[in-house]
Design an enzyme around this catalytic site. Structure first.
Site, PDB file in Angstrom:
ATOM      1  N   LYS A   1       3.929 -33.085 -51.817  1.00 32.44           N
ATOM      2  CA  LYS A   1       3.622 -33.662 -50.500  1.00 32.44           C
ATOM      3  C   LYS A   1       3.643 -35.173 -50.628  1.00 32.44           C
ATOM      4  O   LYS A   1       3.438 -35.715 -51.710  1.00 32.44           O
ATOM      5  CB  LYS A   1       2.223 -33.223 -50.062  1.00 32.44           C
ATOM      6  CG  LYS A   1       2.018 -33.300 -48.571  1.00 32.44           C
ATOM      7  CD  LYS A   1       2.483 -32.014 -47.903  1.00 32.44           C
ATOM      8  CE  LYS A   1       2.454 -32.111 -46.404  1.00 32.44           C
ATOM      9  NZ  LYS A   1       2.640 -30.800 -45.777  1.00 32.44           N
TER      10      LYS A   1
ATOM     11  N   SER B   1      12.720 -24.425 -44.139  1.00 32.34           N
ATOM     12  CA  SER B   1      13.214 -25.578 -44.895  1.00 32.34           C
ATOM     13  C   SER B   1      14.001 -25.119 -46.116  1.00 32.34           C
ATOM     14  O   SER B   1      15.028 -25.701 -46.471  1.00 32.34           O
ATOM     15  CB  SER B   1      12.044 -26.451 -45.365  1.00 32.34           C
ATOM     16  OG  SER B   1      11.654 -27.350 -44.368  1.00 32.34           O
TER      17      SER B   1
ATOM     18  N   ASP C   1       5.976 -33.860 -41.472  1.00 33.76           N
ATOM     19  CA  ASP C   1       4.587 -33.407 -41.285  1.00 33.76           C
ATOM     20  C   ASP C   1       4.065 -34.274 -40.129  1.00 33.76           C
ATOM     21  O   ASP C   1       4.881 -34.807 -39.359  1.00 33.76           O
ATOM     22  CB  ASP C   1       3.777 -33.578 -42.578  1.00 33.76           C
ATOM     23  CG  ASP C   1       2.471 -32.775 -42.569  1.00 33.76           C
ATOM     24  OD1 ASP C   1       2.493 -31.576 -42.885  1.00 33.76           O
ATOM     25  OD2 ASP C   1       1.414 -33.343 -42.210  1.00 33.76           O
TER      26      ASP C   1
HETATM   27  N1  GLU Z   1       4.843 -30.076 -43.487  1.00 27.11           N
HETATM   28  C1  GLU Z   1       5.164 -28.690 -43.377  1.00 27.11           C
HETATM   29  C2  GLU Z   1       4.120 -27.863 -44.095  1.00 27.11           C
HETATM   30  O1  GLU Z   1       2.963 -28.244 -44.100  1.00 27.11           O
HETATM   31  C3  GLU Z   1       6.596 -28.383 -43.768  1.00 27.11           C
HETATM   32  C4  GLU Z   1       6.978 -28.734 -45.151  1.00 27.11           C
HETATM   33  C5  GLU Z   1       8.462 -28.532 -45.478  1.00 27.11           C
HETATM   34  O2  GLU Z   1       9.192 -28.029 -44.635  1.00 27.11           O
HETATM   35  O3  GLU Z   1       8.835 -28.884 -46.594  1.00 27.11           O
HETATM   36  O4  GLU Z   1       4.371 -26.811 -44.622  1.00 27.11           O
END
Ligand code: GLU
Length: 447
Positions: free
Chosen positions: A125, A379, A165
Site C-alpha cells: 500500500k 485489478s 484508493d
Molecule cells: N485500494 C483498493 C483496496 O483497498 C484496491 C487496491 C488495488 O486494486 O490494488 O483493495
C-alpha cells in the site's frame, strides 16, 4: 504468555505511534489463535514476527508547485508488506491524514485480502499526506508526476503494482502512468485502474462496490434472505459507494443514505435512479468532498450536517467511507435499532470494540478484507489482461468477479466452521487469508 500474545505485545511496543496498524494487526492475530495452536512450527520459524514486519518501507519527498508558483512538500509512502504469494499489490491513498501507521494498516489488511481472492498477488500500500480537495487539474497532475518520479524506482509489473484508493481515481492513475512510461520507456501494466484506451479493465471502476453487494447477497442467502426489498444505509459517496448503490439498485434494494465529511443525506425515495447515481459521480468530480448538494438537487432528500447515517433504521448497513467510522457509540445505536447485517466496504470502518459488541449482539458481520476484495481481484485481472496483451469484455469481468466473491464468502465460512467457530466470517476470513500466505512463507524459508 502464548507465542501469539508475545508477538502482539512486541508489536504494540515497537509500533506505539501507529494505532491504526496495531488495531488491524490485533484484529487479525487474535482470530488466528486456533490455527497457531495447531502449528507449533510457526513459532520456530518466527512466522508471525516476520508477517507483521513489512519486507520494505519507502518514505520519500514529493515537492510540487501550485498554480500560484508556491512550492509545497508532501511525504510519500510505499509499504511493500508481503510478497510470499505474488508481487506487492495495493492502492495509493492521497489524504491529509496519511502517515506511516495508516499505510501500514492498509498494507497489512491487503496481504490477507489479496490472498482471499485466490489470485497470485502479495500485499502493499502507499500514498501521500496530500489533500486533493480544491486542487486544480494542473496541480493534481504536477503532484502525481512528482510522486511517480520517485516511486518508479521501486515498482514494476512483476514487482509492485499500485492502484487507487481514497483520493486516487482514474485521473490520478493516468497521470502517474504517463509519467512512469516516460521515465522507464516501458509500456507495462505497472498500475491498475487505468483508463480503457490504455490498458484499463472494463468493469474495474464498479468492481469493489459490485463485489461488496455480491458478498452481502451471500451473507443474506445463508439466512434464507435476499437483497431484494431490503433497506440499506450506505456511507460515503465516492467510487466504492457509487458501485455499491448501483448494484443494490440492480438487485431491488432501497438505499436510504449516502454521506460525506460534511454530513449525511437521507433520501426517503431511495438513491434509486440513474440520475441520482450519476449525481454521485458529479459530487466526486467537483473535488469539494461534500455531499450536501444532493439535497439541493433532489429536494425530497434531507441533509443532516455534521452527522453520520448510523442512526437510520435499515435491514443492512454498508460503511463505504473510511476507517473507524463505526465506533462503540454508533454500534450501540445500531443494536438498539435492531441492526441485523453489516457488510464492510471501506477498509477497517469498524473499531475492534464496536465489532466485538455488534457480533455479541447477534449482528452478522461481513469483514472488509473479504467483502471489498472484488476491487483488487479485478485489478489482478487487469494485470493479466496487460501481461497477455489482450482485452477482456465487461461480461467476462463481471462473471469472474461474481465467482470470486462467492468463493471468498464460502472459503471464509468454511474456515470458520473448520475451527468450530460457526458462521463467523471475521475469523474465517482472517484464517483463510492467513493460511495460504503462511504456507507460502514456510515453504520459502527464512526470508
Ligand atoms: N485500494 C483498493 C483496496 O483497498 C484496491 C487496491 C488495488 O486494486 O490494488 O483493495
Amino acid at each position: 504468555m502464548s507465542y501469539l500474545q508475545n508477538v502482539l505485545e512486541q508489536l504494540k511496543e515497537k509500533n506505539a505511534e501507529q494505532p491504526e496498524f496495531i488495531q488491524a494487526a490485533t484484529e487479525v492475530l487474535t482470530s488466528l489463535e486456533p490455527v497457531i495452536a495447531q502449528h507449533p512450527e510457526y513459532e520456530k520459524a518466527a512466522l508471525l514476527e516476520r508477517l507483521v514486519e513489512p519486507e520494505r518501507t519507502i518514505v520519500f519527498r514529493v515537492p510540487w508547485v501550485d498554480d500560484n508558483g508556491k512550492v509545497h512538500v508532501n511525504r510519500g509512502f510505499r509499504v511493500q508488506f508481503n510478497s510470499a504469494i505474488g508481487p506487492y499489490k495495493g492502492g495509493l491513498r492521497f489524504a491529509p491524514n496519511v502517515y506511516l501507521g495508516i499505510i501500514k494498516f492498509l498494507g497489512f489488511e491487503q496481504i490477507f485480502k489479496n490472498s482471499l481472492t485466490g489470485l497470485p498477488i502479495g500485499g502493499g500500500k502507499g500514498g501521500a499526506d496530500f489533500d486533493p480537495t480544491g486542487k486544480s487539474d494542473g496541480e493534481i497532475m504536477r503532484f502525481c508526476q512528482s510522486f511517480m518520479t520517485e516511486l518508479y524506482h521501486h515498482i514494476g509489473a512483476e514487482t509492485d503494482v499500485p492502484a487507487g484508493d481514497l483520493g486516487v481515481g482514474a485521473r490520478e492513475i493516468s497521470y502517474m502512468f504517463g509519467q512512469y512510461k516516460r521515465l522507464k520507456n516501458v509500456y507495462e501494466g505497472v498500475l491498475t485502474g487505468k483508463g480503457l484506451p490504455y490498458g484499463g479493465l472494463s468493469g474495474r471502476t464498479e468492481a469493489t462496490g459490485y463485489g461488496v453487494v455480491f458478498f452481502a447477497r451471500e451473507m443474506l442467502k445463508h439466512f434464507g434472505e435476499t437483497i431484494e426489498g431490503k433497506t440499506v444505509v450506505v456511507s460515503g459517496f465516492g467510487n466504492v459507494s457509487w458501485g455499491t448503490v448501483q448494484k443494490l439498485n440492480h438487485l431491488g434494494a432501497k438505499v436510504l443514505t449516502i454521506s460525506g465529511p460534511d454530513g449525511y443525506i437521507y433520501d426517503p425515495d431511495g438513491v434509486s435512479t440513474k440520475e441520482k447515481e450519476d449525481f454521485m459521480l458529479e459530487l466526486r468530480a467537483s473535488g469539494k468532498n461534500i455531499c450536501a448538494p444532493y439535497a439541493e438537487k433532489f429536494p425530497n432528500a434531507k441533509f443532516f450536517p455534521g452527522e453520520k447515517p448510523w442512526g437510520v433504521k435499515a435491514d443492512l448497513y454498508i460503511p463505504c467511507a473510511t476507517q473507524n467510522e463505526i465506533g462503540m457509540k454508533e454500534a450501540e445505536v445500531m443494536v438498539k435499532n435492531g441492526c441485523k447485517f453489516i457488510c464492510e466496504a471501506a477498509n477497517m470502518p469498524t473499531t475492534n470494540d464496536a465489532m466485538a459488541y455488534l457480533m455479541e449482539n447477534g449482528v452478522v458481520f461481513g469483514p472488509a478484507k473479504a467483502a471489498n476484495a472484488g476491487g483488487v481481484a479485478c485489478s489482478c485481472i487487469e494485470m493479466g489482461q496487460n501481461a497477455g496483451h489482450t482485452v477482456f469484455s465487461p461480461e467476462q469481468v463481471y462473471e469472474q468477479l461474481e465467482k470470486i466473491m462467492i468463493n471468498i464468502h464460502d472459503n471464509a465460512a468454511a474456515a470458520s466452521e473448520k475451527y468450530g467457530l460457526g458462521y463467523n466470517l471475521v475469523a474465517g476470513a482472517n484464517i483463510a487469508g492467513f493460511q495460504k500466505v503462511a504456507d507460502a512463507m514456510m515453504a520459502q524459508g527464512i526470508v
